[in-house]
Design an enzyme around this catalytic site. Sequence first.
Site, PDB file in Angstrom:
ATOM      1  N   TYR A  23       0.847  -1.196   0.000  1.00 39.16           N
ATOM      2  CA  TYR A  23       0.000   0.000   0.000  1.00 39.16           C
ATOM      3  C   TYR A  23       0.884   1.249   0.000  1.00 39.16           C
ATOM      4  O   TYR A  23       1.794   1.381   0.816  1.00 39.16           O
ATOM      5  CB  TYR A  23      -0.911  -0.009   1.228  1.00 39.16           C
ATOM      6  CG  TYR A  23      -1.857   1.159   1.318  1.00 39.16           C
ATOM      7  CD1 TYR A  23      -2.801   1.382   0.330  1.00 39.16           C
ATOM      8  CD2 TYR A  23      -1.802   2.035   2.394  1.00 39.16           C
ATOM      9  CE1 TYR A  23      -3.682   2.454   0.409  1.00 39.16           C
ATOM     10  CE2 TYR A  23      -2.677   3.103   2.495  1.00 39.16           C
ATOM     11  CZ  TYR A  23      -3.606   3.317   1.487  1.00 39.16           C
ATOM     12  OH  TYR A  23      -4.465   4.377   1.576  1.00 39.16           O
ATOM     13  N   GLU A 162      12.929   0.857   7.552  1.00 37.46           N
ATOM     14  CA  GLU A 162      12.918   0.337   6.189  1.00 37.46           C
ATOM     15  C   GLU A 162      14.307   0.271   5.572  1.00 37.46           C
ATOM     16  O   GLU A 162      14.458   0.132   4.355  1.00 37.46           O
ATOM     17  CB  GLU A 162      11.995   1.190   5.319  1.00 37.46           C
ATOM     18  CG  GLU A 162      10.565   1.229   5.812  1.00 37.46           C
ATOM     19  CD  GLU A 162       9.690   0.114   5.275  1.00 37.46           C
ATOM     20  OE1 GLU A 162       9.788  -0.209   4.087  1.00 37.46           O
ATOM     21  OE2 GLU A 162       8.889  -0.447   6.055  1.00 37.46           O
ATOM     22  N   HIS A 230       9.472   5.522  -0.153  1.00 37.47           N
ATOM     23  CA  HIS A 230      10.804   5.579   0.451  1.00 37.47           C
ATOM     24  C   HIS A 230      11.535   6.813  -0.067  1.00 37.47           C
ATOM     25  O   HIS A 230      11.254   7.301  -1.181  1.00 37.47           O
ATOM     26  CB  HIS A 230      11.646   4.343   0.090  1.00 37.47           C
ATOM     27  CG  HIS A 230      11.156   3.078   0.711  1.00 37.47           C
ATOM     28  ND1 HIS A 230      11.066   1.891   0.022  1.00 37.47           N
ATOM     29  CD2 HIS A 230      10.736   2.798   1.974  1.00 37.47           C
ATOM     30  CE1 HIS A 230      10.609   0.940   0.810  1.00 37.47           C
ATOM     31  NE2 HIS A 230      10.396   1.465   1.998  1.00 37.47           N
ATOM     32  N   CYS A 347      16.447   0.107  -5.659  1.00 39.34           N
ATOM     33  CA  CYS A 347      15.789  -0.815  -4.738  1.00 39.34           C
ATOM     34  C   CYS A 347      16.494  -2.163  -4.703  1.00 39.34           C
ATOM     35  O   CYS A 347      16.505  -2.839  -3.671  1.00 39.34           O
ATOM     36  CB  CYS A 347      14.338  -1.033  -5.158  1.00 39.34           C
ATOM     37  SG  CYS A 347      13.233   0.343  -4.784  1.00 39.34           S
TER      38      CYS A 347
END
Length: 416
Positions: A23, A162, A230, A347
């Site tokens: 989400y 994170e 992020h 990522c």
Amino acid sequence: MALVEINFDGLIGPSHNYAGLSYGNLAATRHAGQASQPRAAALQGLEKMRHNMALGLPQGFLVPLPRPNYTYLAALNARPETDDVLTAIAWSASSMWTANAATVSPAPDTADGRCHITPANLVSMPHRAQEWPDTLRQLAIAFASRPHFALHPPVPPSFGDEGAANHMRMTAAHDQPGIEIFVYGRTGGKFPARQHEQASRAVARGHLLDPERALFVEQNPDAIAAGAFHNDVVAVANEHVLFCHELAFADPKGTYSAIRDMLPEAEIVVVPDNEVSLADAIASYLFNAQLVSLPPGGMALIVPSECHEQPATRAYIDRLAASNGPIRQVIHVDVRQSMANGGGPACLRLRVVADPVTVDPRFLLDEAKADAIEAVIAKHWPEQIEPFDLQFVSLEETVVEARRALLATLGLEQLA
């Protein structure tokens, strides 16, 4: 010690699928329910690693975590035939995005002269919160040399962490002391702010960082609301250069001033919103790029091929490459399968500054090992996964055997 930056990419696992579990990640939710291509995804990721090696960059990797996660399903008393969401979580291949695996502080920045690593707890998203125990097992093997590495437990789950996706390091050179920038969000917006300020501060304390060389910065709430879940979706740093969107930070002027006070040689390249809108930056993942120092000198920005296909970002990076700024080269890579699930080149990698001889060599890539991994992928990875396939025993057997074959090829059976 010869300290260099090593990028540890996540090998994309055989259970790669589009369940739309993240989400706030617009790409992931937009492609939810579509058929994925695990084999193509893994080969695209491996090709990116090969490309970086060809540039002369040290390259490492981390292997996929065990999927489906039987332990997770058992703890929830889940029934795969009826609990679709929990089943999808247990199959998630999201550990491929190793920027979320941990936060890393190199030895020149820490009080005890060791590289400190804290795995991220990832508690904001259920499909990711299950990762850290298996990630920790893997990191403990890859970075087992206690004279050179300090491995910490994750931050307690009351504070979401994170990993390196919300952490940047700036320095005159990778092997020199630098400043570490921790970017956090505040709750209450359209989408959840995944990085908690207290998690960032806990990591900094655990890593024995000089408080005068650690900066804590709030991410712009508008960026989070626009889909920048992020910080690495709107900013990336390398050595003395910060490349960011105009709307990346809540207090941009204060952030830039603090960086320059700590690192006078810092160069900050800000992309104006009227040249590349926040929406275009997020759709193309212009900032979710690898900004790297090339062995011959100079810096290159490794961007997803979507940046070339999007008019605003294509026009901007053409100007960037032609400028007299610190970034003179822009390289496009195809990671479409990862992009469709919400993860670009940045990522897919965890940056670790270390002497390669202190790292377990099984996690370092060369051409022979890349060939061996490619052969395993070509033989064992599923060609396609539809969402409803996750209930089939035949796919489960294929995925488990694929990972087992990879571990055997790499001599990492202890991770089975």
